[in-house]
Design a protein around this motif. Structure first.
Motif, PDB file in Angstrom:
ATOM      1  N   LEU A 175     -24.454  84.858  43.113  1.00 20.19           N
ATOM      2  CA  LEU A 175     -25.252  83.637  43.143  1.00 20.19           C
ATOM      3  C   LEU A 175     -26.749  83.904  43.266  1.00 20.19           C
ATOM      4  CD1 LEU A 175     -23.085  81.750  45.788  1.00 20.19           C
ATOM      5  CD2 LEU A 175     -22.951  81.484  43.298  1.00 20.19           C
ATOM      6  N   ILE A 176     -27.529  82.906  42.842  1.00 19.49           N
ATOM      7  CA  ILE A 176     -28.950  82.819  43.160  1.00 19.49           C
ATOM      8  C   ILE A 176     -29.173  81.474  43.829  1.00 19.49           C
ATOM      9  CG2 ILE A 176     -31.308  82.711  42.265  1.00 19.49           C
ATOM     10  CD1 ILE A 176     -30.377  84.341  39.864  1.00 19.49           C
ATOM     11  N   LEU A 177     -29.835  81.482  44.969  1.00 20.07           N
ATOM     12  CA  LEU A 177     -30.211  80.243  45.648  1.00 20.07           C
ATOM     13  C   LEU A 177     -31.710  80.064  45.436  1.00 20.07           C
ATOM     14  CD1 LEU A 177     -28.354  80.715  49.067  1.00 20.07           C
ATOM     15  CD2 LEU A 177     -27.432  79.965  46.872  1.00 20.07           C
ATOM     16  N   ARG A 178     -32.079  78.989  44.752  1.00 17.25           N
ATOM     17  CA  ARG A 178     -33.484  78.752  44.434  1.00 17.25           C
ATOM     18  C   ARG A 178     -33.792  77.266  44.584  1.00 17.25           C
ATOM     19  NH1 ARG A 178     -33.183  75.660  40.173  1.00 17.25           N
ATOM     20  NH2 ARG A 178     -31.973  76.155  38.301  1.00 17.25           N
ATOM     21  N   GLY A 196     -36.349  73.734  52.152  1.00 15.52           N
ATOM     22  CA  GLY A 196     -35.118  74.173  52.796  1.00 15.52           C
ATOM     23  C   GLY A 196     -33.859  73.847  52.027  1.00 15.52           C
ATOM     24  N   VAL A 197     -33.986  73.158  50.874  1.00 16.07           N
ATOM     25  CA  VAL A 197     -32.818  72.815  50.057  1.00 16.07           C
ATOM     26  C   VAL A 197     -32.822  73.684  48.804  1.00 16.07           C
ATOM     27  CG1 VAL A 197     -31.571  70.992  48.860  1.00 16.07           C
ATOM     28  CG2 VAL A 197     -32.911  70.450  50.911  1.00 16.07           C
ATOM     29  N   ILE A 224     -26.807  73.552  58.607  1.00 15.89           N
ATOM     30  CA  ILE A 224     -26.548  73.920  57.219  1.00 15.89           C
ATOM     31  C   ILE A 224     -25.633  72.875  56.598  1.00 15.89           C
ATOM     32  CG2 ILE A 224     -25.434  75.588  55.685  1.00 15.89           C
ATOM     33  CD1 ILE A 224     -26.329  77.802  57.507  1.00 15.89           C
ATOM     34  N   GLY A 225     -26.044  72.351  55.449  1.00 13.95           N
ATOM     35  CA  GLY A 225     -25.213  71.431  54.682  1.00 13.95           C
ATOM     36  C   GLY A 225     -25.008  71.980  53.279  1.00 13.95           C
ATOM     37  N   TYR A 226     -23.868  71.660  52.669  1.00 12.69           N
ATOM     38  CA  TYR A 226     -23.563  72.261  51.371  1.00 12.69           C
ATOM     39  C   TYR A 226     -22.501  71.464  50.625  1.00 12.69           C
ATOM     40  CZ  TYR A 226     -20.237  74.101  54.774  1.00 12.69           C
ATOM     41  OH  TYR A 226     -19.342  74.203  55.799  1.00 12.69           O
ATOM     42  N   TRP A 227     -22.468  71.668  49.315  1.00 15.48           N
ATOM     43  CA  TRP A 227     -21.369  71.219  48.475  1.00 15.48           C
ATOM     44  C   TRP A 227     -21.334  72.109  47.244  1.00 15.48           C
ATOM     45  CZ3 TRP A 227     -22.214  69.783  43.433  1.00 15.48           C
ATOM     46  CH2 TRP A 227     -23.501  69.368  43.088  1.00 15.48           C
ATOM     47  N   ALA A 249     -23.957  80.548  52.171  1.00 14.55           N
ATOM     48  CA  ALA A 249     -24.355  80.137  53.519  1.00 14.55           C
ATOM     49  C   ALA A 249     -24.719  81.321  54.398  1.00 14.55           C
ATOM     50  CB  ALA A 249     -23.246  79.322  54.170  1.00 14.55           C
ATOM     51  N   LYS A 250     -24.071  82.465  54.187  1.00 17.66           N
ATOM     52  CA  LYS A 250     -24.386  83.652  54.981  1.00 17.66           C
ATOM     53  C   LYS A 250     -25.859  84.025  54.833  1.00 17.66           C
ATOM     54  CE  LYS A 250     -23.210  88.500  55.742  1.00 17.66           C
ATOM     55  NZ  LYS A 250     -24.637  88.909  55.671  1.00 17.66           N
ATOM     56  N   GLU A 251     -26.412  83.843  53.628  1.00 21.21           N
ATOM     57  CA  GLU A 251     -27.821  84.153  53.413  1.00 21.21           C
ATOM     58  C   GLU A 251     -28.720  83.265  54.271  1.00 21.21           C
ATOM     59  OE1 GLU A 251     -29.021  86.659  51.382  1.00 21.21           O
ATOM     60  OE2 GLU A 251     -26.890  87.192  51.362  1.00 21.21           O
ATOM     61  N   LEU A 252     -28.372  81.992  54.393  1.00 19.11           N
ATOM     62  CA  LEU A 252     -29.190  81.074  55.187  1.00 19.11           C
ATOM     63  C   LEU A 252     -28.998  81.306  56.680  1.00 19.11           C
ATOM     64  CD1 LEU A 252     -29.070  77.700  53.239  1.00 19.11           C
ATOM     65  CD2 LEU A 252     -30.573  79.675  52.979  1.00 19.11           C
ATOM     66  N   VAL A 253     -27.796  81.684  57.085  1.00 15.07           N
ATOM     67  CA  VAL A 253     -27.567  82.035  58.488  1.00 15.07           C
ATOM     68  C   VAL A 253     -28.432  83.231  58.870  1.00 15.07           C
ATOM     69  CG1 VAL A 253     -25.885  82.966  60.124  1.00 15.07           C
ATOM     70  CG2 VAL A 253     -25.246  81.062  58.630  1.00 15.07           C
TER      71      VAL A 253
END
Length: 212
Positions: free
Chosen positions: A26-29, A75-76, A112-115, A130-134
């Motif tokens: 994944l990439i979170l951007r 933050g999103v 942390i919120g997610y879908w 989510a581990k990255e944000l933790v």
């Protein structure tokens, strides 16, 4: 978005000067308006939104409004599947006091919120993201605790929290869900900084023992 590779492996991504998070798949951007087609493709599915507390998107225009007014906040992050470069979900780290929801008054905490899109359920992608944000919350932002909340019956969200080492804290009855015009029972799980630190020590303890 600027991508950096070493020996064919993506190691860094920067979007509009904002660092992104890169995992195996994944990439979170940050979100941008060009993601609207991907968002509507999945957000129109009632199985996605209702469990998270929002109604299915009725048209592309609604998806555009959500990106502009909700997802483009600090933050999103859009969850991008590397293999297809498609946005398949959203995840956010929302810092600040949660006292109004019974989660304490400590400012050094976040939720942390997610879908994630239904075709990607069951692949372990949300725990991966989510581990990255933790890690970022505890190691870079100096948070004391992180929360994950889920509505009654959302067992998938509960399982994500458990995989990340969160433990059950409490629940609240009759939580108002404005987007749905109803109330729900909401459960809260928490991970404290000392628990996170201990998990890190346990992870590297065998390696340290080999070096001693």
């Amino acid at each position: 978005m600027k991508l950096s590779y070493v020996n064919g492996k993506l190691i860094e991504a920067v979007y509009d000067t904002v660092p992104c998070f890169i995992t195996e798949r994944l990439i979170l951007r940050p979100w941008h308006m060009e993601d609207v087609e991907d968002l509507f493709k999945y957000a129109k599915d009632p199985d996605i939104g209702l469990s998270a507390g929002w109604k299915p998107h009725k048209d592309v225009e609604e998806s555009m409004e959500v990106i502009e007014n909700v997802f483009m906040k600090p933050g999103v992050y859009a969850i991008v599947y590397k293999e297809t470069n498609e946005v398949i979900g959203s995840i956010g780290l929302h810092a600040g006091s949660k006292k109004s929801r019974g989660l304490g008054s400590d400012e050094n905490q976040a939720e942390i919120g997610y879908w994630i899109a239904k075709p990607y359920w069951g692949r372990g992608l949300i725990p991966e993201a989510a581990k990255e944000l933790v890690d970022f919350g505890f190691l870079e932002l100096g948070l004391n605790r992180i929360w994950i909340a889920y509505f009654d019956g959302n067992h998938k969200s509960k399982r994500v929290a458990e995989k990340l080492g969160f433990t059950y804290s409490h629940f609240a009855e009759n939580v108002v869900v404005e987007a749905l015009g109803e109330t729900k029972k909401e459960h809260y799980m928490v991970l404290n900084k000392d628990e996170f630190d201990e998990a890190i020590k346990l992870k590297y303890r065998p390696l340290l023992a080999q070096r001693s």
